[in-house]
Scaffold this active site. Structure first.
Site, PDB file in Angstrom:
ATOM      1  N   LYS A   9      54.667 -15.677 -54.997  1.00  0.00           N
ATOM      2  CA  LYS A   9      53.999 -15.517 -53.703  1.00  0.00           C
ATOM      3  C   LYS A   9      52.537 -15.971 -53.802  1.00  0.00           C
ATOM      4  O   LYS A   9      52.004 -16.163 -54.904  1.00  0.00           O
ATOM      5  CB  LYS A   9      54.099 -14.040 -53.276  1.00  0.00           C
ATOM      6  CG  LYS A   9      55.545 -13.547 -53.070  1.00  0.00           C
ATOM      7  CD  LYS A   9      55.571 -12.106 -52.558  1.00  0.00           C
ATOM      8  CE  LYS A   9      56.997 -11.601 -52.398  1.00  0.00           C
ATOM      9  NZ  LYS A   9      57.047 -10.222 -51.816  1.00  0.00           N
ATOM     10  N   TYR A  50      62.406 -13.594 -44.026  1.00  0.00           N
ATOM     11  CA  TYR A  50      62.375 -12.123 -43.955  1.00  0.00           C
ATOM     12  C   TYR A  50      62.971 -11.634 -42.636  1.00  0.00           C
ATOM     13  O   TYR A  50      62.455 -10.688 -42.035  1.00  0.00           O
ATOM     14  CB  TYR A  50      60.948 -11.616 -44.127  1.00  0.00           C
ATOM     15  CG  TYR A  50      60.450 -11.617 -45.564  1.00  0.00           C
ATOM     16  CD1 TYR A  50      61.179 -10.999 -46.592  1.00  0.00           C
ATOM     17  CD2 TYR A  50      59.235 -12.195 -45.901  1.00  0.00           C
ATOM     18  CE1 TYR A  50      60.723 -10.988 -47.906  1.00  0.00           C
ATOM     19  CE2 TYR A  50      58.762 -12.186 -47.214  1.00  0.00           C
ATOM     20  CZ  TYR A  50      59.515 -11.580 -48.213  1.00  0.00           C
ATOM     21  OH  TYR A  50      59.052 -11.559 -49.504  1.00  0.00           O
ATOM     22  N   ARG A  86      65.922  -9.357 -60.246  1.00  0.00           N
ATOM     23  CA  ARG A  86      65.369  -8.203 -59.519  1.00  0.00           C
ATOM     24  C   ARG A  86      64.837  -7.168 -60.508  1.00  0.00           C
ATOM     25  O   ARG A  86      63.794  -6.558 -60.286  1.00  0.00           O
ATOM     26  CB  ARG A  86      66.448  -7.567 -58.629  1.00  0.00           C
ATOM     27  CG  ARG A  86      66.976  -8.446 -57.507  1.00  0.00           C
ATOM     28  CD  ARG A  86      66.087  -8.517 -56.313  1.00  0.00           C
ATOM     29  NE  ARG A  86      65.916  -7.207 -55.678  1.00  0.00           N
ATOM     30  CZ  ARG A  86      65.168  -7.027 -54.587  1.00  0.00           C
ATOM     31  NH1 ARG A  86      64.534  -8.060 -54.020  1.00  0.00           N
ATOM     32  NH2 ARG A  86      65.035  -5.835 -54.066  1.00  0.00           N
ATOM     33  N   ASN A 118      52.902  -8.377 -54.156  1.00  0.00           N
ATOM     34  CA  ASN A 118      53.647  -8.019 -55.373  1.00  0.00           C
ATOM     35  C   ASN A 118      54.172  -9.241 -56.136  1.00  0.00           C
ATOM     36  O   ASN A 118      55.196  -9.166 -56.808  1.00  0.00           O
ATOM     37  CB  ASN A 118      54.770  -7.033 -55.030  1.00  0.00           C
ATOM     38  CG  ASN A 118      55.638  -7.510 -53.874  1.00  0.00           C
ATOM     39  OD1 ASN A 118      55.558  -8.678 -53.483  1.00  0.00           O
ATOM     40  ND2 ASN A 118      56.469  -6.634 -53.356  1.00  0.00           N
ATOM     41  N   HIS A 121      59.156 -12.830 -55.389  1.00  0.00           N
ATOM     42  CA  HIS A 121      60.317 -12.504 -54.555  1.00  0.00           C
ATOM     43  C   HIS A 121      61.577 -12.856 -55.323  1.00  0.00           C
ATOM     44  O   HIS A 121      61.578 -13.801 -56.124  1.00  0.00           O
ATOM     45  CB  HIS A 121      60.308 -13.310 -53.257  1.00  0.00           C
ATOM     46  CG  HIS A 121      61.640 -13.331 -52.555  1.00  0.00           C
ATOM     47  ND1 HIS A 121      62.086 -12.265 -51.823  1.00  0.00           N
ATOM     48  CD2 HIS A 121      62.633 -14.256 -52.534  1.00  0.00           C
ATOM     49  CE1 HIS A 121      63.308 -12.556 -51.360  1.00  0.00           C
ATOM     50  NE2 HIS A 121      63.654 -13.760 -51.774  1.00  0.00           N
ATOM     51  N   GLU A 132      69.178 -17.913 -48.593  1.00  0.00           N
ATOM     52  CA  GLU A 132      67.787 -18.293 -48.875  1.00  0.00           C
ATOM     53  C   GLU A 132      67.708 -19.664 -49.561  1.00  0.00           C
ATOM     54  O   GLU A 132      66.795 -20.442 -49.286  1.00  0.00           O
ATOM     55  CB  GLU A 132      67.123 -17.211 -49.740  1.00  0.00           C
ATOM     56  CG  GLU A 132      66.943 -15.908 -48.972  1.00  0.00           C
ATOM     57  CD  GLU A 132      66.481 -14.730 -49.834  1.00  0.00           C
ATOM     58  OE1 GLU A 132      66.180 -14.929 -51.041  1.00  0.00           O
ATOM     59  OE2 GLU A 132      66.420 -13.602 -49.301  1.00  0.00           O
TER      60      GLU A 132
HETATM   61  N1  LIG Z   1      56.492  -0.501 -45.984  1.00  0.00           N
HETATM   62  C1  LIG Z   1      55.943  -1.697 -46.211  1.00  0.00           C
HETATM   63  N2  LIG Z   1      54.647  -1.933 -45.894  1.00  0.00           N
HETATM   64  C2  LIG Z   1      54.096  -3.126 -46.101  1.00  0.00           C
HETATM   65  N3  LIG Z   1      54.743  -4.189 -46.658  1.00  0.00           N
HETATM   66  C3  LIG Z   1      56.025  -4.015 -47.005  1.00  0.00           C
HETATM   67  C4  LIG Z   1      56.692  -2.772 -46.802  1.00  0.00           C
HETATM   68  N4  LIG Z   1      57.974  -2.897 -47.262  1.00  0.00           N
HETATM   69  C5  LIG Z   1      58.078  -4.150 -47.722  1.00  0.00           C
HETATM   70  N5  LIG Z   1      56.908  -4.829 -47.577  1.00  0.00           N
HETATM   71  C6  LIG Z   1      56.644  -6.233 -47.969  1.00  0.00           C
HETATM   72  O1  LIG Z   1      57.762  -7.011 -47.577  1.00  0.00           O
HETATM   73  C7  LIG Z   1      58.387  -7.596 -48.724  1.00  0.00           C
HETATM   74  C8  LIG Z   1      59.891  -7.596 -48.531  1.00  0.00           C
HETATM   75  O2  LIG Z   1      60.362  -6.272 -48.492  1.00  0.00           O
HETATM   76  P1  LIG Z   1      61.742  -5.877 -49.182  1.00  0.00           P
HETATM   77  O3  LIG Z   1      62.103  -4.546 -48.654  1.00  0.00           O
HETATM   78  O4  LIG Z   1      62.699  -7.008 -49.044  1.00  0.00           O
HETATM   79  O5  LIG Z   1      61.287  -5.677 -50.718  1.00  0.00           O
HETATM   80  P2  LIG Z   1      61.691  -6.536 -51.990  1.00  0.00           P
HETATM   81  O6  LIG Z   1      63.095  -7.002 -51.862  1.00  0.00           O
HETATM   82  O7  LIG Z   1      61.313  -5.751 -53.197  1.00  0.00           O
HETATM   83  O8  LIG Z   1      60.673  -7.761 -51.912  1.00  0.00           O
HETATM   84  P3  LIG Z   1      61.027  -9.303 -51.737  1.00  0.00           P
HETATM   85  O9  LIG Z   1      62.048  -9.441 -50.631  1.00  0.00           O
HETATM   86  O10 LIG Z   1      59.715  -9.964 -51.384  1.00  0.00           O
HETATM   87  O11 LIG Z   1      61.586  -9.754 -53.044  1.00  0.00           O
HETATM   88  C9  LIG Z   1      57.913  -6.732 -49.896  1.00  0.00           C
HETATM   89  O12 LIG Z   1      57.938  -7.405 -51.123  1.00  0.00           O
HETATM   90  C10 LIG Z   1      56.510  -6.421 -49.460  1.00  0.00           C
HETATM   91  O13 LIG Z   1      55.622  -7.506 -49.730  1.00  0.00           O
HETATM   92 MG   LIG Z   2      63.712  -8.310 -50.294  1.00  0.00          MG
END
Ligand SMILES: Nc1ncnc2c1ncn2[C@@H]1O[C@H](COP(=O)(O)OP(=O)(O)OP(=O)(O)O)[C@@H](O)[C@H]1O
Ligand SMILES: [Mg+2]
Length: 139
Positions: A9, A50, A86, A118, A121, A132
């Site tokens: 990211k 997303y 993951r 973070n 992804h 994706e």
């Molecule tokens: N409650 C929240 N507040 C703010 N940002 C959030 C929140 N939940 C998720 N995000 C953001 O959206 C991204 C996607 O959320 P998801 O629930 O898919 O988590 P993830 O699968 O761990 O991350 P990613 O899809 O980016 O790999 C997260 O990585 C984070 O950057």
């Molecule tokens: Mg995710």
């Protein structure tokens, strides 16, 4: 062979962590299938990426973060790569990620800007990976 989509990211690119993320992928024995530096990613692409989060109150902050600078996107393959990547990433919240994971080792526990910065992804299922990979690479 199983494939997954990964992204370094914008925070990871800004902080010069692309090499360290790729090193972990190679060290783990996963094969790089695709790798691209994208200097300008559109809001539309991020919205599609997303799509499950579009209706969340925090979504605008995610869109702003993901379009805030260049990112690196790729496809890797290997046995159980979806789940394994993951695990290598660690929990969504850097403060909850286990030591040894990318998010624990590199992400700042308190992210600025109202979203969770973070570093990486990874697709969360076989269906997400297929969707994706098609979205980002059109295949
Ligand atoms: N409650 C929240 N507040 C703010 N940002 C959030 C929140 N939940 C998720 N995000 C953001 O959206 C991204 C996607 O959320 P998801 O629930 O898919 O988590 P993830 O699968 O761990 O991350 P990613 O899809 O980016 O790999 C997260 O990585 C984070 O950057
Ligand atoms: Mg995710």
């Amino acid at each position: 062979m199983e494939k997954t989509l990964f992204i370094v990211k914008p925070d990871g690119v800004r902080r010069g962590l692309v090499g360290q993320v790729l090193q972990r992928i190679e060290q783990r024995g996963f094969q790089l299938e695709r790798l691209e530096y994208r200097s300008a990613v559109s809001s539309e692409l991020i919205d599609q990426h997303y799509e499950q989060l579009l209706d969340k109150a925090f979504y605008p902050a995610i869109r702003a973060f993901m379009t805030s600078g260049p990112l690196v996107v790729g496809v890797i393959s290997g046995p159980k790569v979806i789940e394994c990547w993951r695990t290598m990433m660690g929990a969504t919240l850097p403060e909850e990620a286990l030591p040894g994971t990318i998010r624990a080792d590199f992400a700042h526990a308190a992210s600025p800007g109202g979203t969770i910065e973070n570093i990486v992804h990874g697709s969360d299922s076989a269906a997400s990976a297929a969707r994706e990979i098609k979205l980002w690479f059109g295949e």
